[in-house]
Design an enzyme around this catalytic site. Structure first.
Site, short mmCIF file in Angstrom:
data_model
loop_
_atom_site.label_atom_id
_atom_site.label_comp_id
_atom_site.label_asym_id
_atom_site.label_seq_id
_atom_site.Cartn_x
_atom_site.Cartn_y
_atom_site.Cartn_z
N TRP A 45 5.37 35.53 16.06
CA TRP A 45 5.37 34.66 17.22
C TRP A 45 4.12 34.75 18.07
O TRP A 45 3.88 33.87 18.90
CB TRP A 45 6.61 34.95 18.08
CG TRP A 45 7.76 34.07 17.73
CD1 TRP A 45 8.34 33.94 16.49
CD2 TRP A 45 8.45 33.18 18.61
NE1 TRP A 45 9.36 33.03 16.56
CE2 TRP A 45 9.47 32.56 17.84
CE3 TRP A 45 8.34 32.88 19.96
CZ2 TRP A 45 10.35 31.62 18.40
CZ3 TRP A 45 9.23 31.96 20.50
CH2 TRP A 45 10.21 31.33 19.73
N TYR A 68 3.02 36.12 9.40
CA TYR A 68 4.13 35.53 10.17
C TYR A 68 4.33 36.25 11.50
O TYR A 68 4.25 37.47 11.55
CB TYR A 68 5.43 35.61 9.37
CG TYR A 68 6.59 34.98 10.10
CD1 TYR A 68 6.76 33.61 10.09
CD2 TYR A 68 7.48 35.76 10.84
CE1 TYR A 68 7.80 33.01 10.79
CE2 TYR A 68 8.52 35.17 11.54
CZ TYR A 68 8.67 33.80 11.52
OH TYR A 68 9.70 33.22 12.21
N1 LIG Z 1 17.73 42.04 11.35
C1 LIG Z 1 17.15 40.94 11.83
N2 LIG Z 1 15.82 40.83 11.78
C2 LIG Z 1 15.21 39.72 12.28
C3 LIG Z 1 15.97 38.68 12.86
C4 LIG Z 1 17.38 38.83 12.89
O1 LIG Z 1 18.12 37.94 13.37
N3 LIG Z 1 17.93 39.98 12.39
N4 LIG Z 1 15.34 37.58 13.38
C5 LIG Z 1 14.05 37.23 12.78
C6 LIG Z 1 13.37 36.18 13.50
S1 LIG Z 1 14.29 34.78 13.82
C7 LIG Z 1 12.07 36.25 13.83
S2 LIG Z 1 11.30 34.84 14.44
C8 LIG Z 1 11.28 37.47 13.62
C9 LIG Z 1 10.28 37.73 14.75
O2 LIG Z 1 9.31 38.60 14.34
P1 LIG Z 1 7.85 38.62 15.01
O3 LIG Z 1 7.44 37.25 15.43
O4 LIG Z 1 6.95 39.35 14.10
O5 LIG Z 1 8.14 39.49 16.29
P2 LIG Z 1 7.28 39.72 17.61
O6 LIG Z 1 7.81 40.97 18.22
O7 LIG Z 1 7.29 38.50 18.46
O8 LIG Z 1 5.83 40.01 17.04
C10 LIG Z 1 4.68 39.42 17.53
C11 LIG Z 1 3.57 40.46 17.56
O9 LIG Z 1 2.36 39.80 17.92
C12 LIG Z 1 1.69 40.58 18.91
N5 LIG Z 1 0.86 39.64 19.69
C13 LIG Z 1 1.21 38.94 20.79
N6 LIG Z 1 0.18 38.16 21.19
C14 LIG Z 1 -0.84 38.40 20.34
C15 LIG Z 1 -2.17 37.88 20.24
O10 LIG Z 1 -2.60 37.04 21.01
N7 LIG Z 1 -2.92 38.34 19.19
C16 LIG Z 1 -2.46 39.26 18.31
N8 LIG Z 1 -3.29 39.67 17.34
N9 LIG Z 1 -1.21 39.77 18.40
C17 LIG Z 1 -0.41 39.32 19.38
C18 LIG Z 1 2.77 41.25 19.69
O11 LIG Z 1 2.28 42.39 20.37
C19 LIG Z 1 3.81 41.56 18.60
O12 LIG Z 1 3.59 42.81 18.03
O13 LIG Z 1 12.16 38.59 13.49
C20 LIG Z 1 13.13 38.39 12.48
N10 LIG Z 1 13.85 39.63 12.22
N1 LIG Z 2 15.98 36.46 24.66
C1 LIG Z 2 15.55 36.10 23.44
N2 LIG Z 2 15.67 34.82 23.03
C2 LIG Z 2 15.27 34.47 21.80
C3 LIG Z 2 14.67 35.39 20.90
C4 LIG Z 2 14.55 36.74 21.35
O1 LIG Z 2 14.04 37.61 20.62
N3 LIG Z 2 15.00 37.05 22.62
N4 LIG Z 2 14.23 35.00 19.67
C5 LIG Z 2 14.02 33.58 19.45
C6 LIG Z 2 13.98 33.26 18.02
S1 LIG Z 2 12.57 33.54 17.13
C7 LIG Z 2 15.00 32.70 17.36
S2 LIG Z 2 14.86 32.30 15.71
C8 LIG Z 2 16.25 32.40 18.05
C9 LIG Z 2 17.43 32.91 17.26
O2 LIG Z 2 18.54 32.16 17.55
P1 LIG Z 2 19.89 32.50 16.79
O3 LIG Z 2 19.61 32.76 15.39
O4 LIG Z 2 20.85 31.43 17.13
O5 LIG Z 2 20.26 33.83 17.60
P2 LIG Z 2 20.89 35.25 17.29
O6 LIG Z 2 20.88 35.91 18.63
O7 LIG Z 2 20.23 35.94 16.18
O8 LIG Z 2 22.39 34.92 16.89
C10 LIG Z 2 23.24 34.17 17.73
C11 LIG Z 2 24.66 34.63 17.56
O9 LIG Z 2 25.18 34.30 16.26
C12 LIG Z 2 26.37 35.07 16.10
N5 LIG Z 2 26.67 35.29 14.70
C13 LIG Z 2 26.12 36.20 13.88
N6 LIG Z 2 26.68 36.15 12.65
C14 LIG Z 2 27.60 35.17 12.70
C15 LIG Z 2 28.52 34.64 11.74
O10 LIG Z 2 28.57 35.03 10.58
N7 LIG Z 2 29.31 33.62 12.18
C16 LIG Z 2 29.27 33.13 13.44
N8 LIG Z 2 30.07 32.13 13.74
N9 LIG Z 2 28.43 33.62 14.35
C17 LIG Z 2 27.60 34.63 13.99
C18 LIG Z 2 26.09 36.38 16.79
O11 LIG Z 2 27.20 36.77 17.57
C19 LIG Z 2 24.83 36.13 17.57
O12 LIG Z 2 24.87 36.60 18.92
O13 LIG Z 2 16.31 32.99 19.34
C20 LIG Z 2 15.12 32.76 20.09
N10 LIG Z 2 15.41 33.18 21.43
MO LIG Z 3 12.92 33.32 14.94
#
Ligand SMILES: Nc1nc2c(c(=O)[nH]1)N[C@H]1C(S)=C(S)[C@@H](COP(=O)(O)OP(=O)(O)OC[C@H]3O[C@@H](n4cnc5c(=O)[nH]c(N)nc54)[C@H](O)[C@@H]3O)O[C@H]1N2
Ligand SMILES: Nc1nc2c(c(=O)[nH]1)N[C@H]1C(S)=C(S)[C@@H](COP(=O)(O)OP(=O)(O)OC[C@H]3O[C@@H](n4cnc5c(=O)[nH]c(N)nc54)[C@H](O)[C@@H]3O)O[C@H]1N2
Ligand SMILES: [Mo]
Length: 774
Positions: free
Chosen positions: A116, A114
């Site tokens: 991005w 998993y």
């Molecule tokens: N506590 C907490 N944890 C969370 C979340 C949260 O809200 N709270 N949000 C979650 C969510 S929504 C997500 S989507 C995940 C994201 O988690 P990830 O998608 O695992 O996060 P990234 O940092 O985007 O990791 C991508 C990795 O791929 C590498 N990479 C980039 N391009 C390439 C390529 O071309 N080839 C290879 N081999 N590697 C590459 C980058 O260097 C990086 O290390 O995190 C989750 N974790």
């Molecule tokens: N700049 C930037 N943009 C991103 C990403 C990133 O890493 N960086 N990650 C991307 C990815 S993979 C994803 S999945 C999306 C994530 O998109 P989301 O999941 O929507 O984003 P988050 O920033 O995790 O959370 C948004 C807000 O939810 C609020 N929140 C948290 N808990 C609660 C709750 O219990 N109740 C209510 N009402 N609000 C709450 C928090 O204040 C938080 O700032 O963002 C994407 N966009």
């Molecule tokens: Mo995500």
């Protein structure tokens, strides 16, 4: 070989299209796409990728694995690395693959991988590794996402598909028709900077501004005031995190009590409303879900709750729930409760009305609905079809052969021995990282393909040096974007880095699947082939007339036409529910699901309820942590980039607390603090801010885990990776989704020396071993 216009080489990233230029010293500069009305400052992180800082410049192996062979190993994550030659590491890894496949079969290999990764249709790391493992007879993969794992499982039961989180009603429809945007979790501008696969025009801020200019009003329901742009003048309601379901149920009851609900819509388009409405009156638990009931749970005054329900019923209302609100323990409940509230309002299927899950969670949601096909790398069918819920990876590694439940099924974790990751960073994305470390130590071999020395790479046995997008040619495109970008090569690969494709081709060839994997094409030939296949096939059938590859490459991009109509989710269902039923058992929206009720889960009953979290703050850990997605980078990517580094406080990840909570602890803005939970502790840099609800601590994900510096300071991470604090537990037995958004924590001053951040240094390198063991 790149197309270089006077502006530079066209390129793309998940946070925007750009052109890149290189100066005489090889320094890369990036310039946003000229048509982007609102380019993302995340572009400022890109140039560091072209420097050797934190790059893996050639393949490495962990000393213990190289010398002692595969097996569970307590040294994993702390051992030295040995630089090795490509040919010898691929030989050795192929032999290990052979051993595992011959002795244990494909269910012993985990290639869910998993993450991005990066923009680009051919070099997309997950597509590559899945194609590779399908060529070898399959591997265990993962189901669903960290992003919206709750919605992916729950929404099919409730509305028959995943449309609310993939392509809800167009934001342009909201801009034109909505009177009230009721945003649970907000519409954070920071998140809309990003869209998976790329985004060449950032439009969310403009759409919201347009709605406001027309007279739309906004209510932000969130613990953070900046989850909605200040220019939208929203009313800010800040419930206790994790209590949105209680708030929504009370709002539902107000509608019914005051006769403001649309009984006709319930009758025509919903099923199970009798059970649901009875539960509001306490049929399940004897508790009537009044605003007075919700007030002490949510911390929102009953009068405010009542007023909010009335306001929503007074005009065209869009109820939106960010993905984060469901990325929590019992996260099924607020999402389902929001659907129920929207059903009571009766505007589902009308322009600008109804509900959506994830507007602004990325810049793609509600932008386009994915009408036109895109070039796609064929992955072959998965011959194995064994999956684990994506966020249950540590459970699977630690509990092979043990049973678990998900979505009504009884399953057993496979015994995973070889873990292969490309394009993801579990030591950033997963919860309770110390536990994940124990899980990775239980594996026999861990392989990571990475451009950077991430903490995941440091927990591998075999680290395969990978190129970044800047070092290769590709076609960038995303289903929510309006153009294909020719991503030219900006500079030569650093060191001996290779494309994921070439690494996997080398491995496939040694395992007898080389021809099947490559089909005899080089990477460059594949890119052209994918484009041409698309151009003459699906694109032509969809009425598109893209130019031949060579011309596309010269032009740098191909613009897709606007979609034929503005999407209004469930419009035809609403118009004629008999003729266009939803794909639920009843054909309607299920406010009570007999299927879900039949699973018998006390952590996710048959209709929305309020379930108090079992990670509630207490005396020892009195604060609610909100671990949201970061504003200054995408996840952990390029945390060493200029924009991400500029956002650090005292060199650590910022930790925001309310002024009252800071004063009560004698803490001052800018100081280094320790954040602790039941799982671990990390350092952070304090920001005192009244944009945070009292009792809430906000710390974003994505700072690289630095256990070395942390150990010196007596904490689990010296730099600020919030996932040392979070709890590794599924949302419920229904979705088993990530719950990383919340945890109970305490914040205190850090005393003693502040450790140096070591996570961007190269790991300790051992001298090359004389001969690898046979
Ligand atoms: N506590 C907490 N944890 C969370 C979340 C949260 O809200 N709270 N949000 C979650 C969510 S929504 C997500 S989507 C995940 C994201 O988690 P990830 O998608 O695992 O996060 P990234 O940092 O985007 O990791 C991508 C990795 O791929 C590498 N990479 C980039 N391009 C390439 C390529 O071309 N080839 C290879 N081999 N590697 C590459 C980058 O260097 C990086 O290390 O995190 C989750 N974790
Ligand atoms: N700049 C930037 N943009 C991103 C990403 C990133 O890493 N960086 N990650 C991307 C990815 S993979 C994803 S999945 C999306 C994530 O998109 P989301 O999941 O929507 O984003 P988050 O920033 O995790 O959370 C948004 C807000 O939810 C609020 N929140 C948290 N808990 C609660 C709750 O219990 N109740 C209510 N009402 N609000 C709450 C928090 O204040 C938080 O700032 O963002 C994407 N966009
Ligand atoms: Mo995500």
């Amino acid at each position: 070989m790149s197309t270089t216009t006077p502006l530079g080489t066209p390129h793309s990233s998940h946070w925007g299209a750009f052109t890149a230029t290189t100066d005489a010293d090889g320094r890369v500069s990036v310039h946003p796409h000229p048509d982007d009305p609102d380019p993302s400052p995340l572009l400022g992180n890109v140039p560091v990728a072209a420097t050797p800082t934190a790059r893996v410049l050639r393949p490495h192996v962990r000393r213990g694995w190289w010398e002692d062979g595969p097996g569970p190993d307590e040294r994993r994550g702390e051992d030295e690395f040995i630089p090795v030659e490509w040919e010898e590491v691929l030989d050795r890894l192929a032999a290990e693959y052979r051993r595992v496949l011959d002795e244990h079969g494909p269910t012993a290999v985990f290639a869910g991988s998993y993450g991005w990764a990066s923009a680009g249709r051919f070099h997309h790391a997950q597509s590559q590794i899945h194609r590779f493992s399908h060529c070898l007879g399959g591997a265990v993969r993962s189901s669903w996402t960290y992003s919206h794992g709750v919605g992916e499982v729950l929404m099919p039961h409730v509305v028959g598909n995943q449309e609310p989180l993939i392509s809800p009603t167009a934001l342009s429809s909201v801009e034109a028709h909505t009177d009230l945007v009721l945003a649970f979790g907000g519409l954070p501008a920071k998140n809309s900077e990003v869209a998976s696969g790329g985004i060449s025009r950032h439009e969310v801020a403009g759409r919201l501004r347009g709605a406001k200019a027309r007279g739309a009003e906004f209510v932000l329901v969130s613990p953070l005031r900046d989850d909605l742009a200040a220019e939208l003048d929203a009313e800010w309601i800040a419930p206790v995190p994790g209590t949105d379901a209680a708030l929504l149920l009370a709002m539902c009851r107000v509608l019914v009590e005051e006769g403001l609900h649309d009984a006709g819509f319930l009758e025509r388009c919903c099923s199970g409303s009798e059970e649901f409405l009875a539960s509001l009156d306490g049929a399940d638990d004897g508790v009537v879900k009044t605003p007075e009931w919700a007030e002490p749970i949510t911390g929102v005054p009953a009068a405010t709750i009542r007023e909010l329900a009335r306001r929503a019923a007074a005009g065209r209302t869009m109820v939106t729930v960010s993905w984060s609100v469901a990325r929590t323990r019992f996260g099924e409940q607020p999402l389902w409760a929001a659907v129920a509230f929207a059903c009571l309002l009766g505007q589902i299927g009308l322009p600008g009305g109804g509900f959506g899950h994830g507007y602004a969670s990325t810049g793609g949601v509600g932008r386009r609905s994915g009408h036109y096909p895109l070039p796609t790398l064929p992955q072959f069918a998965d011959p194995l079809r064994v999956r684990i819920p994506v966020a249950r990876i540590a459970d699977a590694l630690l509990h092979p052969g043990e049973p678990y439940e998900v979505d009504g099924r009884h399953e057993v974790y496979p015994h995973l021995r070889l873990v292969h990751w490309a394009g993801g960073n579990p030591f950033h994305h997963h919860q309770d990282l110390q536990r994940l470390r124990r899980a990775f130590r239980a594996a026999e071999t861990v392989v990571v393909q990475e451009p950077f020395w991430t903490t995941t790479a440091r927990h591998a046995d075999v680290v395969l040096a990978t190129t970044t997008t800047l070092e290769r040619e590709d076609v960038g495109a995303a289903r929510y974007d309006d153009r294909l970008i020719h991503m030219g090569r900006v500079h030569e690969p650093l060191g001996e880095a290779r494309d994921d494709y070439s690494v996997l081709a080398g491995l496939a060839q040694r395992l007898g699947a080389g021809e099947r994997f490559t089909e005899g094409r080089t990477a460059r030939q594949w890119v052209e082939h994918l484009y041409e296949e698309w151009r003459t096939g699906p694109a032509a059938r969809a009425g598109l007339t893209p130019p031949p590859y060579r011309e596309f490459r010269e032009a740098g991009e191909f613009l897709l036409p606007d979609e034929p109509e503005e999407k209004v989710m469930f419009a035809s269902f609403r118009a004629d529910p008999q003729r266009f039923p939803l794909r639920t058992p009843s054909g309607r929206i299920e406010l009570h699901s007999r299927t879900v009720a039949g699973f018998g889960y006390d952590d996710c009953p048959g209709h929305p309820v309020h379930l108090p979290t079992d990670e509630a703050p207490d005396e020892e850990f009195p604060l609610h942590l909100v671990a949201n997605n970061p504003a200054t980078r995408l996840h952990s990517q390029l945390d060493h980039g200029a924009h991400s580094q500029a956002g650090k406080v005292a060199g650590r990840e910022p930790v925001r607390v309310h002024p009252d909570d800071a004063t009560a602890r004698g803490l001052a803005d800018g100081q280094v603090v320790v954040v602790r939970s039941r799982r671990g502790s990390c350092l952070g840099g304090l920001v005192v801010s009244d944009a945070v609800r009292r009792g809430v601590v906000q710390m974003s994900t994505g700072a690289w885990w630095d256990p070395v510096a942390g150990a010196e300071a007596g904490v689990t991470c010296g730099y600020g990776n919030v996932n040392v604090l979070t709890r590794d537990v599924g949302s419920s037995r229904l979705a088993q989704a990530c719950t990383g958004q919340h945890a109970a924590v305490q914040v205190s001053a850090h005393t003693g020396p502040v450790p140096r951040v070591t996570v961007f240094d190269r790991p300790v390198l051992a001298r090359p071993a004389a001969t690898p063991p046979a």
